[in-house]
Each structure stands twice: as C-alpha cells, then as structure tokens.
Write a protein that holds these residues in place. Structure first.
Motif, PDB file in Angstrom:
ATOM      1  N   MET A   1      28.730 -16.261 -20.547  1.00 53.90           N
ATOM      2  CA  MET A   1      28.044 -15.209 -21.253  1.00 53.90           C
ATOM      3  C   MET A   1      26.554 -15.550 -21.317  1.00 53.90           C
ATOM      4  N   VAL A   2      25.699 -14.560 -21.072  1.00 58.65           N
ATOM      5  CA  VAL A   2      24.256 -14.753 -21.072  1.00 58.65           C
ATOM      6  C   VAL A   2      23.679 -14.119 -22.342  1.00 58.65           C
ATOM      7  N   PHE A   3      22.725 -14.820 -22.952  1.00 58.58           N
ATOM      8  CA  PHE A   3      22.137 -14.360 -24.199  1.00 58.58           C
ATOM      9  C   PHE A   3      20.666 -14.014 -24.024  1.00 58.58           C
ATOM     10  N   ILE A   4      20.177 -13.148 -24.908  1.00 61.30           N
ATOM     11  CA  ILE A   4      18.768 -12.781 -24.937  1.00 61.30           C
ATOM     12  C   ILE A   4      18.217 -13.157 -26.318  1.00 61.30           C
ATOM     13  N   HIS A   5      17.065 -13.812 -26.313  1.00 63.26           N
ATOM     14  CA  HIS A   5      16.432 -14.262 -27.551  1.00 63.26           C
ATOM     15  C   HIS A   5      15.587 -13.126 -28.106  1.00 63.26           C
ATOM     16  N   LEU A   6      15.851 -12.719 -29.361  1.00 62.94           N
ATOM     17  CA  LEU A   6      15.153 -11.598 -29.981  1.00 62.94           C
ATOM     18  C   LEU A   6      13.996 -12.028 -30.874  1.00 62.94           C
ATOM     19  N   GLY A   7      13.872 -13.345 -31.102  1.00 62.07           N
ATOM     20  CA  GLY A   7      12.862 -13.860 -32.012  1.00 62.07           C
ATOM     21  C   GLY A   7      13.521 -14.684 -33.096  1.00 62.07           C
ATOM     22  N   GLY A   8      12.735 -15.542 -33.737  1.00 61.66           N
ATOM     23  CA  GLY A   8      13.307 -16.409 -34.767  1.00 61.66           C
ATOM     24  C   GLY A   8      14.460 -17.200 -34.199  1.00 61.66           C
ATOM     25  N   SER A   9      15.564 -17.205 -34.902  1.00 61.85           N
ATOM     26  CA  SER A   9      16.747 -17.918 -34.402  1.00 61.85           C
ATOM     27  C   SER A   9      17.832 -16.947 -33.923  1.00 61.85           C
ATOM     28  N   ARG A  10      17.491 -15.677 -33.739  1.00 61.27           N
ATOM     29  CA  ARG A  10      18.479 -14.661 -33.374  1.00 61.27           C
ATOM     30  C   ARG A  10      18.583 -14.492 -31.858  1.00 61.27           C
ATOM     31  N   MET A  11      19.812 -14.639 -31.377  1.00 63.83           N
ATOM     32  CA  MET A  11      20.139 -14.393 -29.977  1.00 63.83           C
ATOM     33  C   MET A  11      21.392 -13.526 -29.951  1.00 63.83           C
ATOM     34  N   ILE A  12      21.451 -12.619 -28.976  1.00 60.78           N
ATOM     35  CA  ILE A  12      22.650 -11.805 -28.814  1.00 60.78           C
ATOM     36  C   ILE A  12      23.025 -11.782 -27.333  1.00 60.78           C
ATOM     37  N   SER A  13      24.260 -11.453 -27.075  1.00 61.95           N
ATOM     38  CA  SER A  13      24.710 -11.333 -25.691  1.00 61.95           C
ATOM     39  C   SER A  13      23.984 -10.170 -25.026  1.00 61.95           C
ATOM     40  N   VAL A  14      23.505 -10.381 -23.820  1.00 63.58           N
ATOM     41  CA  VAL A  14      22.802  -9.323 -23.094  1.00 63.58           C
ATOM     42  C   VAL A  14      23.740  -8.146 -22.832  1.00 63.58           C
ATOM     43  N   ARG A  15      25.027  -8.393 -22.798  1.00 62.78           N
ATOM     44  CA  ARG A  15      26.012  -7.320 -22.601  1.00 62.78           C
ATOM     45  C   ARG A  15      26.042  -6.343 -23.770  1.00 62.78           C
ATOM     46  N   GLU A  16      25.660  -6.800 -24.970  1.00 59.91           N
ATOM     47  CA  GLU A  16      25.663  -5.943 -26.154  1.00 59.91           C
ATOM     48  C   GLU A  16      24.526  -4.935 -26.159  1.00 59.91           C
ATOM     49  N   VAL A  17      23.463  -5.207 -25.418  1.00 63.63           N
ATOM     50  CA  VAL A  17      22.254  -4.389 -25.481  1.00 63.63           C
ATOM     51  C   VAL A  17      22.463  -3.044 -24.795  1.00 63.63           C
ATOM     52  N   ILE A  18      22.240  -1.984 -25.559  1.00 65.97           N
ATOM     53  CA  ILE A  18      22.318  -0.626 -25.032  1.00 65.97           C
ATOM     54  C   ILE A  18      20.926  -0.143 -24.657  1.00 65.97           C
ATOM     55  N   ALA A  19      19.950  -0.420 -25.528  1.00 68.15           N
ATOM     56  CA  ALA A  19      18.577   0.040 -25.280  1.00 68.15           C
ATOM     57  C   ALA A  19      17.592  -0.857 -26.010  1.00 68.15           C
ATOM     58  N   ILE A  20      16.372  -0.872 -25.495  1.00 66.33           N
ATOM     59  CA  ILE A  20      15.259  -1.570 -26.132  1.00 66.33           C
ATOM     60  C   ILE A  20      14.152  -0.536 -26.303  1.00 66.33           C
ATOM     61  N   LEU A  21      13.721  -0.331 -27.549  1.00 69.68           N
ATOM     62  CA  LEU A  21      12.687   0.655 -27.834  1.00 69.68           C
ATOM     63  C   LEU A  21      11.410  -0.027 -28.285  1.00 69.68           C
ATOM     64  N   ASP A  22      10.277   0.458 -27.801  1.00 69.74           N
ATOM     65  CA  ASP A  22       8.990   0.016 -28.300  1.00 69.74           C
ATOM     66  C   ASP A  22       8.832   0.595 -29.703  1.00 69.74           C
ATOM     67  N   ALA A  23       8.491  -0.233 -30.692  1.00 66.52           N
ATOM     68  CA  ALA A  23       8.432   0.216 -32.082  1.00 66.52           C
ATOM     69  C   ALA A  23       7.390   1.307 -32.293  1.00 66.52           C
ATOM     70  N   GLU A  24       6.225   1.162 -31.676  1.00 66.21           N
ATOM     71  CA  GLU A  24       5.172   2.163 -31.856  1.00 66.21           C
ATOM     72  C   GLU A  24       5.586   3.502 -31.267  1.00 66.21           C
ATOM     73  N   ALA A  25       6.125   3.479 -30.072  1.00 68.58           N
ATOM     74  CA  ALA A  25       6.563   4.713 -29.417  1.00 68.58           C
ATOM     75  C   ALA A  25       7.743   5.337 -30.165  1.00 68.58           C
ATOM     76  N   ALA A  26       8.643   4.512 -30.675  1.00 75.30           N
ATOM     77  CA  ALA A  26       9.808   5.018 -31.402  1.00 75.30           C
ATOM     78  C   ALA A  26       9.387   5.741 -32.673  1.00 75.30           C
ATOM     79  N   GLY A  27       8.322   5.271 -33.310  1.00 77.46           N
ATOM     80  CA  GLY A  27       7.836   5.915 -34.517  1.00 77.46           C
ATOM     81  C   GLY A  27       7.181   7.256 -34.252  1.00 77.46           C
ATOM     82  N   GLN A  28       6.742   7.491 -33.021  1.00 79.08           N
ATOM     83  CA  GLN A  28       6.061   8.734 -32.670  1.00 79.08           C
ATOM     84  C   GLN A  28       7.008   9.801 -32.139  1.00 79.08           C
ATOM     85  N   GLY A  29       8.141   9.391 -31.597  1.00 76.04           N
ATOM     86  CA  GLY A  29       9.078  10.356 -31.021  1.00 76.04           C
ATOM     87  C   GLY A  29       9.971  10.964 -32.078  1.00 76.04           C
ATOM     88  N   ALA A  30      10.155  12.276 -32.015  1.00 81.23           N
ATOM     89  CA  ALA A  30      10.963  12.966 -33.015  1.00 81.23           C
ATOM     90  C   ALA A  30      12.413  12.493 -33.000  1.00 81.23           C
TER      91      ALA A  30
END
Length: 90
Positions: A1-30
């Motif tokens: 299983m391969v993991f992705i580091h999200l920051g701090g001590s948090r890592m999750i399996s890359v298989r769990e990831v559905i989407a990655i959103l830019d925070a600034e852009a996400a705040g602007q989109g309805a």
C-alpha cells in the motif's frame, strides 16, 4: 500500500483519495463552496495542522484540510502511481 503525506503527521493511502482541491479556488466556486460548507456542518472535515489551509483532500469518509499545496499533493499522488485529471469548478 502506498501512502501520501498530507502534512504534520497525517498520511493516508493514495487509494483513498478521490480529489484534491485548491483551498482558494474551492472557496470561490459555488459548487465546491456548498460542498465544503455541508462537510463542515456534518463534522467531516479534519484539519491536518492548525493554521493556513492550502488544499482539501477528499476521501469517501472524510475531507482533510491540508497545509500542503494542491500542486504538491498532486505530484506526490502521481509519484505514487495515481493518475489525475484537472477539473475546473464552474
């Protein structure tokens, strides 16, 4: 299983990831703004590290607010073998 580091001590399996959103852009989109508001109200957002949020990582059960940029997380996921398609919120 391969993991992705999200920051701090948090890592999750890359298989769990559905989407990655830019925070600034996400705040602007309805659509993404409503989605994130609903996630906050339902308690599904987990802040990885207190402070500035640069991206949101969406999984089936949780949304992670990450201090790592969406571009960096995308590169990490691609290095782990997960292909990505860029989608714009309208």
């Amino acid at each position: 299983m391969v993991f992705i580091h999200l920051g701090g001590s948090r890592m999750i399996s890359v298989r769990e990831v559905i989407a990655i959103l830019d925070a600034e852009a996400a705040g602007q989109g309805a659509g993404s703004g409503l989605f994130l508001d609903g996630a906050v109200q339902s308690g599904r957002i987990e802040t990885v590290v207190p402070g500035e949020v640069k991206s949101y990582v969406i999984t089936r059960d949780r949304i992670y607010a990450s201090p790592v940029s969406s571009a960096t997380l995308k590169k990490r996921a691609e290095a782990a073998g997960k292909p990505w398609k860029q989608v714009r919120d309208s």
